[in-house]
Design a protein around this motif. Sequence first.
Motif, PDB file in Angstrom:
ATOM      1  N   MET A   7     -56.590   9.737   7.539  1.00 31.18           N
ATOM      2  CA  MET A   7     -55.851   8.518   7.875  1.00 31.18           C
ATOM      3  C   MET A   7     -54.410   8.606   7.370  1.00 31.18           C
ATOM      4  SD  MET A   7     -58.844   5.709   7.143  1.00 31.18           S
ATOM      5  CE  MET A   7     -58.023   4.228   7.686  1.00 31.18           C
ATOM      6  N   MET A   8     -54.229   9.063   6.140  1.00 33.63           N
ATOM      7  CA  MET A   8     -52.890   9.171   5.568  1.00 33.63           C
ATOM      8  C   MET A   8     -52.080  10.277   6.244  1.00 33.63           C
ATOM      9  SD  MET A   8     -52.783   6.688   3.506  1.00 33.63           S
ATOM     10  CE  MET A   8     -51.182   7.008   2.778  1.00 33.63           C
ATOM     11  N   PHE A   9     -52.750  11.367   6.605  1.00 34.63           N
ATOM     12  CA  PHE A   9     -52.063  12.449   7.314  1.00 34.63           C
ATOM     13  C   PHE A   9     -51.527  11.963   8.658  1.00 34.63           C
ATOM     14  CE2 PHE A   9     -54.486  15.895   4.880  1.00 34.63           C
ATOM     15  CZ  PHE A   9     -53.349  16.322   4.214  1.00 34.63           C
ATOM     16  N   LEU A  10     -52.349  11.234   9.404  1.00 38.43           N
ATOM     17  CA  LEU A  10     -51.994  10.842  10.763  1.00 38.43           C
ATOM     18  C   LEU A  10     -50.936   9.742  10.820  1.00 38.43           C
ATOM     19  CD1 LEU A  10     -55.512  10.944  12.471  1.00 38.43           C
ATOM     20  CD2 LEU A  10     -53.614  12.512  12.820  1.00 38.43           C
ATOM     21  N   THR A  15     -41.040   5.143  -2.720  1.00 33.15           N
ATOM     22  CA  THR A  15     -41.509   3.993  -3.509  1.00 33.15           C
ATOM     23  C   THR A  15     -42.864   3.505  -3.009  1.00 33.15           C
ATOM     24  OG1 THR A  15     -39.207   3.307  -3.867  1.00 33.15           O
ATOM     25  CG2 THR A  15     -40.931   1.677  -4.291  1.00 33.15           C
ATOM     26  N   THR A  16     -43.005   3.412  -1.688  1.00 32.80           N
ATOM     27  CA  THR A  16     -44.277   2.974  -1.111  1.00 32.80           C
ATOM     28  C   THR A  16     -45.399   3.950  -1.430  1.00 32.80           C
ATOM     29  OG1 THR A  16     -43.087   1.920   0.727  1.00 32.80           O
ATOM     30  CG2 THR A  16     -45.444   2.309   1.018  1.00 32.80           C
ATOM     31  N   SER A  17     -45.105   5.246  -1.324  1.00 32.77           N
ATOM     32  CA  SER A  17     -46.117   6.270  -1.616  1.00 32.77           C
ATOM     33  C   SER A  17     -46.583   6.187  -3.061  1.00 32.77           C
ATOM     34  CB  SER A  17     -45.540   7.667  -1.331  1.00 32.77           C
ATOM     35  OG  SER A  17     -45.203   7.811   0.024  1.00 32.77           O
ATOM     36  N   ILE A  18     -45.655   5.956  -3.973  1.00 27.82           N
ATOM     37  CA  ILE A  18     -46.016   5.825  -5.387  1.00 27.82           C
ATOM     38  C   ILE A  18     -46.942   4.627  -5.594  1.00 27.82           C
ATOM     39  CG2 ILE A  18     -45.114   5.297  -7.693  1.00 27.82           C
ATOM     40  CD1 ILE A  18     -42.616   6.905  -6.965  1.00 27.82           C
ATOM     41  N   PHE A  19     -46.593   3.505  -4.943  1.00 21.66           N
ATOM     42  CA  PHE A  19     -47.419   2.292  -5.051  1.00 21.66           C
ATOM     43  C   PHE A  19     -48.826   2.536  -4.508  1.00 21.66           C
ATOM     44  CE2 PHE A  19     -48.932  -1.668  -2.966  1.00 21.66           C
ATOM     45  CZ  PHE A  19     -49.114  -2.436  -4.115  1.00 21.66           C
ATOM     46  N   ALA A  30     -56.231   2.267   1.443  1.00 24.83           N
ATOM     47  CA  ALA A  30     -55.011   3.065   1.254  1.00 24.83           C
ATOM     48  C   ALA A  30     -54.063   2.943   2.443  1.00 24.83           C
ATOM     49  CB  ALA A  30     -55.380   4.531   1.031  1.00 24.83           C
ATOM     50  N   ALA A  31     -54.600   3.074   3.654  1.00 26.62           N
ATOM     51  CA  ALA A  31     -53.762   3.011   4.859  1.00 26.62           C
ATOM     52  C   ALA A  31     -53.166   1.620   5.045  1.00 26.62           C
ATOM     53  CB  ALA A  31     -54.582   3.403   6.083  1.00 26.62           C
ATOM     54  N   GLY A  32     -53.948   0.587   4.750  1.00 26.15           N
ATOM     55  CA  GLY A  32     -53.432  -0.773   4.855  1.00 26.15           C
ATOM     56  C   GLY A  32     -52.333  -1.044   3.856  1.00 26.15           C
ATOM     57  N   THR A  33     -52.488  -0.526   2.649  1.00 20.30           N
ATOM     58  CA  THR A  33     -51.463  -0.692   1.612  1.00 20.30           C
ATOM     59  C   THR A  33     -50.169  -0.005   2.008  1.00 20.30           C
ATOM     60  OG1 THR A  33     -53.210  -0.723  -0.076  1.00 20.30           O
ATOM     61  CG2 THR A  33     -50.955  -0.359  -0.837  1.00 20.30           C
ATOM     62  N   TYR A  34     -50.290   1.158   2.641  1.00 21.49           N
ATOM     63  CA  TYR A  34     -49.111   1.931   3.022  1.00 21.49           C
ATOM     64  C   TYR A  34     -48.259   1.220   4.075  1.00 21.49           C
ATOM     65  CZ  TYR A  34     -46.373   6.182   3.824  1.00 21.49           C
ATOM     66  OH  TYR A  34     -45.357   7.100   3.912  1.00 21.49           O
ATOM     67  N   ALA A  35     -48.853   0.260   4.777  1.00 22.26           N
ATOM     68  CA  ALA A  35     -48.139  -0.457   5.837  1.00 22.26           C
ATOM     69  C   ALA A  35     -46.968  -1.285   5.314  1.00 22.26           C
ATOM     70  CB  ALA A  35     -49.105  -1.362   6.600  1.00 22.26           C
ATOM     71  N   ILE A  56     -50.399   5.454  -4.160  1.00 19.64           N
ATOM     72  CA  ILE A  56     -51.103   6.423  -5.005  1.00 19.64           C
ATOM     73  C   ILE A  56     -51.593   5.781  -6.302  1.00 19.64           C
ATOM     74  CG2 ILE A  56     -50.805   8.515  -6.404  1.00 19.64           C
ATOM     75  CD1 ILE A  56     -48.918   9.535  -4.193  1.00 19.64           C
ATOM     76  N   VAL A  57     -50.758   4.954  -6.926  1.00 23.62           N
ATOM     77  CA  VAL A  57     -51.144   4.285  -8.177  1.00 23.62           C
ATOM     78  C   VAL A  57     -52.349   3.390  -7.943  1.00 23.62           C
ATOM     79  CG1 VAL A  57     -50.446   2.563  -9.886  1.00 23.62           C
ATOM     80  CG2 VAL A  57     -48.870   4.398  -9.264  1.00 23.62           C
ATOM     81  N   LEU A  58     -52.304   2.567  -6.888  1.00 21.06           N
ATOM     82  CA  LEU A  58     -53.426   1.671  -6.596  1.00 21.06           C
ATOM     83  C   LEU A  58     -54.679   2.458  -6.247  1.00 21.06           C
ATOM     84  CD1 LEU A  58     -54.291  -1.263  -6.321  1.00 21.06           C
ATOM     85  CD2 LEU A  58     -53.539  -1.208  -3.933  1.00 21.06           C
ATOM     86  N   PHE A  59     -54.499   3.553  -5.495  1.00 22.58           N
ATOM     87  CA  PHE A  59     -55.639   4.388  -5.137  1.00 22.58           C
ATOM     88  C   PHE A  59     -56.267   5.022  -6.378  1.00 22.58           C
ATOM     89  CE2 PHE A  59     -57.174   8.713  -4.263  1.00 22.58           C
ATOM     90  CZ  PHE A  59     -58.204   8.437  -3.384  1.00 22.58           C
ATOM     91  N   PHE A  60     -55.432   5.533  -7.279  1.00 21.95           N
ATOM     92  CA  PHE A  60     -55.937   6.150  -8.505  1.00 21.95           C
ATOM     93  C   PHE A  60     -56.686   5.150  -9.382  1.00 21.95           C
ATOM     94  CE2 PHE A  60     -52.994  10.119  -8.961  1.00 21.95           C
ATOM     95  CZ  PHE A  60     -53.629  10.664  -7.866  1.00 21.95           C
ATOM     96  N   ILE A  61     -56.197   3.912  -9.424  1.00 24.39           N
ATOM     97  CA  ILE A  61     -56.877   2.876 -10.207  1.00 24.39           C
ATOM     98  C   ILE A  61     -58.297   2.669  -9.685  1.00 24.39           C
ATOM     99  CG2 ILE A  61     -56.937   0.405 -10.742  1.00 24.39           C
ATOM    100  CD1 ILE A  61     -53.884   0.468 -10.830  1.00 24.39           C
TER     101      ILE A  61
END
Length: 210
Positions: free
Chosen positions: A43-46, A144-148, A119-124, A150-155
């Motif tokens: 999903m993130m790749f596409l 900045t969005t990618s960091i946000f 993750a995909a919804g957050t990236y929007a 990734i941080v939420l995903f890692f949590i």
Amino acid sequence: MKGLMLSTFYASKKSMITYFIVSIFAAIVFAMINPMMTCFLPMMFLISPITDNFKNEKESKWMHYISTLPTGRTTYINSYFGLYGIALLLGLIMGIVAVGIATQAFNMVLISALVGIGAAGTYAIVFPLTFKFGPENSNVILITTSIFVIVLFFIVFFGFLTPAMATANSFTEAANIQSIIVTTIYGAIGLVLLLGSYLMSLKIFNGQEF
């Protein structure tokens, strides 16, 4: 809208095809290594080439031109989110099929799908931020969005899912009720942010003066 979607697709055609192929291999490999991440990766790749297209608009000033057309602004937003939704759906299907075949466990398929949606919804959120601050700041916004994301995903992943996998004897056993509840909340947050990003994008872009 269809024309704008095709325009964005052809502008990123080469990278989309490349990422599509990579997504298939990623889904297959991670379905065997870590099923919970299987939907997340394709999903993130596409969706990456779609948001990367803002970099091209920084030079072409296409966003400024489309805003001068009578019905251009709303159609422009809809085309981006339409293509984003298609890419998201394709990645989700890839992941679901791969996890379903590899694990044959509904709970694992559900968790993997919810993680990917979250993750995909957050990236929007990259969309309203870009429309607010302009494509000339696309690099900073994407980072900045990618960091946000990734941080939420890692949590979610390392804070809740990894401990469940550490104490389980198999991935299927790790797909317990607690993991489902956590990923359901994460997936719901992703959907809310996706919808919110769409509405905010419409409001911001339609209210701007170029």
